[in-house]
Each structure stands twice: as C-alpha cells, then as structure tokens.
Design a protein around this motif. Structure first.
Motif, mmCIF file in Angstrom:
data_model
loop_
_atom_site.group_PDB
_atom_site.id
_atom_site.type_symbol
_atom_site.label_atom_id
_atom_site.label_comp_id
_atom_site.label_asym_id
_atom_site.label_seq_id
_atom_site.Cartn_x
_atom_site.Cartn_y
_atom_site.Cartn_z
ATOM 1 N N SER A 1 36.663 43.691 40.437
ATOM 2 C CA SER A 1 36.730 44.317 39.127
ATOM 3 C C SER A 1 38.098 44.194 38.481
ATOM 4 C CB SER A 1 36.312 45.788 39.208
ATOM 5 O OG SER A 1 37.209 46.492 40.024
ATOM 6 N N ASP A 2 39.142 43.962 39.277
ATOM 7 C CA ASP A 2 40.476 43.820 38.714
ATOM 8 C C ASP A 2 41.371 43.167 39.750
ATOM 9 O OD1 ASP A 2 42.463 43.981 36.836
ATOM 10 O OD2 ASP A 2 42.861 46.108 37.102
ATOM 11 N N SER A 3 42.448 42.540 39.292
ATOM 12 C CA SER A 3 43.376 41.943 40.242
ATOM 13 C C SER A 3 44.749 41.757 39.618
ATOM 14 C CB SER A 3 42.853 40.585 40.724
ATOM 15 O OG SER A 3 42.881 39.645 39.671
ATOM 16 N N ASN A 4 45.737 41.738 40.468
ATOM 17 C CA ASN A 4 47.095 41.359 40.117
ATOM 18 C C ASN A 4 47.522 40.376 41.199
ATOM 19 O OD1 ASN A 4 49.865 41.087 39.796
ATOM 20 N ND2 ASN A 4 50.121 43.191 39.094
ATOM 21 N N GLU A 5 47.220 39.111 40.966
ATOM 22 C CA GLU A 5 47.441 38.097 41.992
ATOM 23 C C GLU A 5 48.912 37.904 42.307
ATOM 24 O OE1 GLU A 5 45.124 34.573 41.596
ATOM 25 O OE2 GLU A 5 43.443 35.689 40.754
ATOM 26 N N LYS A 6 49.774 38.158 41.341
ATOM 27 C CA LYS A 6 51.214 38.018 41.573
ATOM 28 C C LYS A 6 51.692 38.988 42.657
ATOM 29 C CE LYS A 6 55.670 38.212 39.247
ATOM 30 N NZ LYS A 6 56.360 38.502 37.994
ATOM 31 N N LEU A 7 51.186 40.220 42.613
ATOM 32 C CA LEU A 7 51.558 41.235 43.603
ATOM 33 C C LEU A 7 50.606 41.264 44.796
ATOM 34 C CD1 LEU A 7 52.530 44.186 41.240
ATOM 35 C CD2 LEU A 7 54.053 42.607 42.439
ATOM 36 N N GLY A 8 49.475 40.589 44.682
ATOM 37 C CA GLY A 8 48.505 40.571 45.771
ATOM 38 C C GLY A 8 47.627 41.804 45.834
ATOM 39 N N HIS A 9 47.412 42.474 44.685
ATOM 40 C CA HIS A 9 46.561 43.666 44.627
ATOM 41 C C HIS A 9 45.212 43.298 44.017
ATOM 42 C CE1 HIS A 9 49.993 46.040 45.697
ATOM 43 N NE2 HIS A 9 50.618 45.799 44.563
ATOM 44 N N PHE A 10 44.148 43.748 44.665
ATOM 45 C CA PHE A 10 42.800 43.451 44.196
ATOM 46 C C PHE A 10 41.958 44.718 44.254
ATOM 47 C CE2 PHE A 10 44.582 39.566 45.760
ATOM 48 C CZ PHE A 10 44.148 38.603 44.872
ATOM 49 N N GLN A 11 41.049 44.847 43.288
ATOM 50 C CA GLN A 11 40.134 45.987 43.241
ATOM 51 C C GLN A 11 38.706 45.455 43.249
ATOM 52 O OE1 GLN A 11 40.724 49.478 40.498
ATOM 53 N NE2 GLN A 11 39.074 48.435 39.438
ATOM 54 N N PHE A 12 37.873 46.024 44.135
ATOM 55 C CA PHE A 12 36.487 45.599 44.264
ATOM 56 C C PHE A 12 35.560 46.802 44.156
ATOM 57 C CE2 PHE A 12 38.926 42.507 46.722
ATOM 58 C CZ PHE A 12 38.410 41.307 46.266
ATOM 59 N N LEU A 13 34.360 46.554 43.638
ATOM 60 C CA LEU A 13 33.294 47.546 43.660
ATOM 61 C C LEU A 13 32.325 47.137 44.756
ATOM 62 C CD1 LEU A 13 32.600 48.027 39.854
ATOM 63 C CD2 LEU A 13 33.950 49.470 41.376
ATOM 64 N N VAL A 14 32.070 48.055 45.674
ATOM 65 C CA VAL A 14 31.225 47.784 46.831
ATOM 66 C C VAL A 14 29.933 48.580 46.694
ATOM 67 C CG1 VAL A 14 31.040 47.991 49.333
ATOM 68 C CG2 VAL A 14 33.226 47.395 48.302
ATOM 69 N N TYR B 1 42.409 46.466 47.732
ATOM 70 C CA TYR B 1 42.899 45.594 48.795
ATOM 71 C C TYR B 1 44.275 45.053 48.453
ATOM 72 C CZ TYR B 1 38.851 44.747 51.857
ATOM 73 O OH TYR B 1 37.851 44.854 52.787
ATOM 74 N N ASP B 2 45.085 44.846 49.477
ATOM 75 C CA ASP B 2 46.338 44.106 49.361
ATOM 76 C C ASP B 2 46.159 42.827 50.148
ATOM 77 O OD1 ASP B 2 47.691 46.037 47.863
ATOM 78 O OD2 ASP B 2 48.325 47.109 49.664
ATOM 79 N N LYS B 3 46.647 41.729 49.594
ATOM 80 C CA LYS B 3 46.567 40.442 50.299
ATOM 81 C C LYS B 3 47.967 39.863 50.409
ATOM 82 C CE LYS B 3 44.434 35.971 50.500
ATOM 83 N NZ LYS B 3 43.742 34.917 49.785
#
Length: 87
Positions: free
Chosen positions: A12-25, A37-39
């Motif tokens: 649902s959202d992401s900040n790939e530069k910082l490695g932050h991701f949001q998911f709907l499960v 999630y952090d990657k």
C-alpha cells in the motif's frame, strides 16, 4: 502455535530509499492487518496493526488490541514461505 493462513498481501505504500514498506494482509478468516516492513538488507516486520473490519482472530474482541504483536514471527514466516513478499 497460532496459524493465520495469509491469503493476500498488497503493498500500500513504500519508501524504497529508506527501505520502509507498508502492506495490507488478508487472512483466511477475512480479518486484515497492516504490516510495516523494513528491508535493510532482509525483510523484517517493524510494526503490525489489525484493521478493525472484523473481530480479532485471537481474542475475538472488536476493538483495538495488541494480540497480533505476539505472533509477528509466525506471520512473517508464513508470508515468506508463501512467496508473497516482493524481491
């Protein structure tokens, strides 16, 4: 051990530069949660929040609870095993 049976994972959202991701499960019982999630470099759950659309699958209450916090490792393992996380 609680089994959640993750049926769907939508980003649902992401900040790939910082490695932050949001998911709907979505789980098999139609309950939903939002997972952050952090990657860096591997996927790791930083926060999990149940969406208040149906009662909690653990305590069956229909108001805010923190039950899913106790099962982040199991939920993460199931998401990884099912191959739903993007590369």
């Amino acid at each position: 051990m609680q089994q959640f049976y993750v049926t769907d994972l939508q980003q649902s959202d992401s900040n790939e530069k910082l490695g932050h991701f949001q998911f709907l499960v979505t789980f098999a019982d139609k309950s939903k949660c939002r997972i952050f999630y952090d990657k860096n470099p591997d996927w790791k759950i930083s926060n999990i929040t149940r969406l208040l659309t149906v009662p909690c699958p653990i305590c069956r209450r229909d108001y805010f609870c923190n039950c899913l916090d106790r099962f982040t490792d199991e939920i993460h393992r199931e998401i990884q095993d099912s191959g739903l996380l993007p590369e």
